[in-house]
Scaffold this motif. Structure first.
Motif, mmCIF file in Angstrom:
data_model
loop_
_atom_site.group_PDB
_atom_site.id
_atom_site.type_symbol
_atom_site.label_atom_id
_atom_site.label_comp_id
_atom_site.label_asym_id
_atom_site.label_seq_id
_atom_site.Cartn_x
_atom_site.Cartn_y
_atom_site.Cartn_z
ATOM 1 N N ILE A 48 5.723 9.181 -16.294
ATOM 2 C CA ILE A 48 5.091 7.888 -16.547
ATOM 3 C C ILE A 48 5.691 6.813 -15.648
ATOM 4 N N ALA A 49 6.979 6.904 -15.355
ATOM 5 C CA ALA A 49 7.586 5.963 -14.415
ATOM 6 C C ALA A 49 6.979 6.124 -13.020
ATOM 7 N N TRP A 50 6.746 7.385 -12.633
ATOM 8 C CA TRP A 50 6.110 7.672 -11.341
ATOM 9 C C TRP A 50 4.698 7.082 -11.282
ATOM 10 N N GLY A 51 3.918 7.271 -12.353
ATOM 11 C CA GLY A 51 2.560 6.742 -12.379
ATOM 12 C C GLY A 51 2.527 5.222 -12.331
ATOM 13 N N LEU A 52 3.416 4.569 -13.081
ATOM 14 C CA LEU A 52 3.445 3.097 -13.081
ATOM 15 C C LEU A 52 3.885 2.561 -11.720
ATOM 16 N N LEU A 53 4.859 3.213 -11.089
ATOM 17 C CA LEU A 53 5.289 2.773 -9.762
ATOM 18 C C LEU A 53 4.149 2.925 -8.748
ATOM 19 N N HIS A 54 3.402 4.027 -8.860
ATOM 20 C CA HIS A 54 2.254 4.224 -7.971
ATOM 21 C C HIS A 54 1.220 3.107 -8.150
ATOM 22 N N SER A 55 0.947 2.750 -9.396
ATOM 23 C CA SER A 55 -0.014 1.679 -9.656
ATOM 24 C C SER A 55 0.499 0.345 -9.159
ATOM 25 N N LEU A 56 1.791 0.067 -9.327
ATOM 26 C CA LEU A 56 2.355 -1.191 -8.863
ATOM 27 C C LEU A 56 2.248 -1.310 -7.340
ATOM 28 N N LEU A 57 2.567 -0.231 -6.633
ATOM 29 C CA LEU A 57 2.445 -0.251 -5.180
ATOM 30 C C LEU A 57 0.989 -0.464 -4.747
ATOM 31 N N GLN A 58 0.042 0.144 -5.457
ATOM 32 C CA GLN A 58 -1.371 -0.025 -5.129
ATOM 33 C C GLN A 58 -1.822 -1.464 -5.358
ATOM 34 N N ILE A 59 -1.313 -2.093 -6.412
ATOM 35 C CA ILE A 59 -1.685 -3.492 -6.688
ATOM 36 C C ILE A 59 -1.167 -4.407 -5.586
ATOM 37 N N VAL A 60 0.094 -4.241 -5.194
ATOM 38 C CA VAL A 60 0.647 -5.066 -4.117
ATOM 39 C C VAL A 60 -0.094 -4.796 -2.810
ATOM 40 N N PHE A 61 -0.434 -3.545 -2.571
ATOM 41 C CA PHE A 61 -1.198 -3.165 -1.374
ATOM 42 C C PHE A 61 -2.548 -3.888 -1.353
ATOM 43 N N ALA A 62 -3.237 -3.904 -2.486
ATOM 44 C CA ALA A 62 -4.529 -4.582 -2.567
ATOM 45 C C ALA A 62 -4.379 -6.087 -2.358
ATOM 46 N N LEU A 63 -3.313 -6.682 -2.907
ATOM 47 C CA LEU A 63 -3.091 -8.117 -2.727
ATOM 48 C C LEU A 63 -2.850 -8.469 -1.268
ATOM 49 N N VAL A 64 -2.142 -7.615 -0.571
ATOM 50 C CA VAL A 64 -1.893 -7.856 0.853
ATOM 51 C C VAL A 64 -3.188 -7.734 1.649
ATOM 52 N N LEU A 65 -3.983 -6.710 1.358
ATOM 53 C CA LEU A 65 -5.222 -6.499 2.116
ATOM 54 C C LEU A 65 -6.226 -7.622 1.899
ATOM 55 N N THR A 66 -6.273 -8.166 0.688
ATOM 56 C CA THR A 66 -7.226 -9.238 0.387
ATOM 57 C C THR A 66 -6.659 -10.619 0.642
ATOM 58 N N ASN A 67 -5.481 -10.698 1.263
ATOM 59 C CA ASN A 67 -4.856 -11.965 1.639
ATOM 60 C C ASN A 67 -4.538 -12.835 0.428
ATOM 61 N N ARG A 68 -4.287 -12.201 -0.722
ATOM 62 C CA ARG A 68 -3.828 -12.973 -1.884
ATOM 63 C C ARG A 68 -2.369 -13.371 -1.731
ATOM 64 N N ILE A 69 -1.668 -12.671 -0.845
ATOM 65 C CA ILE A 69 -0.290 -13.052 -0.483
ATOM 66 C C ILE A 69 -0.368 -13.604 0.928
ATOM 67 N N PRO A 70 -0.416 -14.931 1.089
ATOM 68 C CA PRO A 70 -0.653 -15.518 2.427
ATOM 69 C C PRO A 70 0.459 -15.168 3.409
ATOM 70 N N MET A 71 0.046 -14.708 4.577
ATOM 71 C CA MET A 71 0.965 -14.429 5.680
ATOM 72 C C MET A 71 0.129 -14.224 6.935
ATOM 73 N N PRO A 72 0.734 -14.333 8.114
ATOM 74 C CA PRO A 72 -0.023 -14.121 9.358
ATOM 75 C C PRO A 72 -0.650 -12.736 9.404
ATOM 76 N N ALA A 73 -1.714 -12.633 10.180
ATOM 77 C CA ALA A 73 -2.473 -11.381 10.229
ATOM 78 C C ALA A 73 -1.612 -10.218 10.691
ATOM 79 N N ARG A 74 -0.772 -10.454 11.703
ATOM 80 C CA ARG A 74 0.058 -9.356 12.201
ATOM 81 C C ARG A 74 1.041 -8.883 11.145
ATOM 82 N N GLU A 75 1.660 -9.849 10.432
ATOM 83 C CA GLU A 75 2.603 -9.470 9.395
ATOM 84 C C GLU A 75 1.901 -8.788 8.228
#
Length: 473
Positions: A48-75
């Motif tokens: 269950i720890a593995w599954g939750l960590l996988h979901s957390l990484l996917q959420i942060v990944f989605a936030l980065v792709l949709t520019n919800r975490i502002p940063m330059p395009a290259r970064e």
């Protein structure tokens, strides 16, 4: 690499990972469900720890792709690649841990299915991005080598060791070839699409330039020919007739210019709230004199409060153009039906209207033969016509479409349910928040620009004026 290139690559990654909501939901729900089952059935809290960590990484990944975490395009691109790598390694870590720890057979089977599903997920993608493909190649190679190293101590014979090494390597080879082959095919598809788009632009430009040249050549030939005839004629009456023909040709040239401006959405408009019941009532009177005796026109009275934010004169001109097209399509022996609908919903059209709802839809439907489905998108292009040579310049529907766009609406052309065409003018009911600009257009000196009729014009005057105005379209 430019900022635009990074943005494009980030968009490719977003489509790769989250292009389908159903697939994304099913994928993440499957990981969490599997982790929950392993935890409850085999007392594996690590699952269950593995599954939750996988979901957390996917959420942060989605936030980065949709520019919800502002940063330059290259970064953002670098962060997306790093998060994708971590997500893949985390996903493979627990199945490899189960295989290395000689877990019970059901867990070994679940671990093998988990690694297999990771490979299937990578191969089933329709959208590929070069950076992601490189990570997939490195990750698949690393997971395969770790799998071999984990499984080798659990076999004793040389034959078993050969199978443990050979089979994963064969699968890895196919996996890598499939990845690079898909990337190459996608690149070839994009190049083909780019060439097709360029050819379509060239075709449209050639058709437009050829149409303008042909139409003006005919009109200029008529003007110059009658002027030369005027110089050689002796009879004053014939000389006046030659000048009249020259003037008529010049007016047709001026009408062509007006239609081209309307097609490009640059005609002069005076929009206001127009009661559609008055427009259709006046239109029915005009059409009675303008159309042939074999045409039957049915006008469905709209709701009394139905209005549209448009130029009333141009709206009436466009509706008359649609009815004249319907008369030509039915060879003067057909039916035309006009009605109005008001809706708050945004029409699902491409392109969509510029203005916000609500919308008033004025529809003109005929019972003619219609046109093939593949020709429908071409009907509103300048100089495209289904009529025979010398029967029309192909600017009528193009001018109507330009008027609709300039008014914040859109023109929709579809096949009628039974036969013929259904042409709908979708127009805003209220004034747009940001109305389109109205550039000043200076008419050529000496040219005569036809004026549309007003609601106060008599039936006979309206018929004569529209007959003159639309005779060259």
């Amino acid at each position: 690499m430019s900022r635009a290139s990074y943005e494009d690559r980030l968009e490719d990654i977003r489509r790769t990972e989250y292009g389908s909501r159903l697939e994304t939901f099913t994928r993440h729900a499957g990981v969490l469900t599997g982790a929950l089952v392993v935890w409850l059935a085999f007392d594996q809290p690590v699952a269950i720890a593995w599954g939750l960590l996988h979901s957390l990484l996917q959420i942060v990944f989605a936030l980065v792709l949709t520019n919800r975490i502002p940063m330059p395009a290259r970064e953002r691109y670098r962060a997306a690649i790093a998060l994708y790598t971590l997500t893949g390694l985390n996903y493979a870590a627990y199945p490899l841990h189960l295989l290395a720890s000689a877990a019970p057979l059901p867990l070994m089977i679940a671990a093998g299915c988990g690694l297999f599903s990771q490979g299937m997920y990578i191969l089933q993608r329709r959208q590929l991005e070069f950076g992601i493909v490189v990570i997939d190649v490195l990750q698949s190679t690393a997971v395969t080598m770790i799998f071999i190293l984990v499984m080798l101590p659990q076999v004793s014979s040389l034959r078993d060791s050969f199978v443990v090494c050979a089979v994963p390597c064969v699968l890895l080879t196919y996996h890598l070839v499939a990845l690079f082959s898909g990337l190459r095919q996608q690149q070839q598809l994009r190049e083909t699409q780019a060439r097709y788009a360029a050819s379509q632009k060239a075709r449209a430009l050639n058709q437009f330039v050829g149409g303008v040249a042909h139409d003006f050549n005919n009109q200029l030939t008529a003007i110059l020919g009658h002027l030369e005839l005027h110089d050689v004629l002796d009879d004053p009456a014939e000389r006046r007739d030659a000048l009249d023909e020259s003037r008529r040709a010049a007016r047709r040239a001026a009408l062509t210019v007006q239609q081209l401006l309307a097609s490009s959405g640059r005609t002069r408009l005076n929009p206001r709230a127009v009661p559609l019941a008055d427009v259709l009532a006046n239109l029915k009177l005009v059409l009675g004199d303008l159309l042939g005796p074999g045409m039957r026109v049915t006008v469905v009275p709209p709701p009394d409060a139905a209005t549209a934010w448009v130029d009333a004169d141009m709206l009436e001109t466009c509706l008359i153009q649609l009815c004249l097209n319907a008369q030509d399509a039915t060879l003067g022996q057909g039916k035309i039906r006009l009605w109005v609908e008001v809706s708050d919903a945004v029409p699902s059209l491409d392109p969509a209207p510029d203005a916000q709802g609500p919308y008033a839809t004025l529809t003109c439907e005929d019972n003619g033969p219609g046109v093939p489905k593949e020709a429908l998108p071409l009907l509103a292009e300048p100089f495209y016509t289904t009529k025979n040579a010398h029967e029309g310049a192909g600017l009528g529907l193009s001018a109507v479409a330009g008027f609709a766009r300039q008014s914040g609406g859109v023109l929709s052309i579809t096949q009628a349910p039974l036969a013929g065409l259904r042409v709908a003018l979708i127009l805003p009911v209220e004034r747009p928040v940001a109305p389109p600009p109205r550039p000043k257009v200076t008419p050529a000196e000496g040219s005569s620009s036809p004026e549309p009729t007003r609601t106060s014009t008599s039936r006979r005057q309206a018929s004569r004026r529209f007959s003159d105005q639309l005779s060259g379209s």
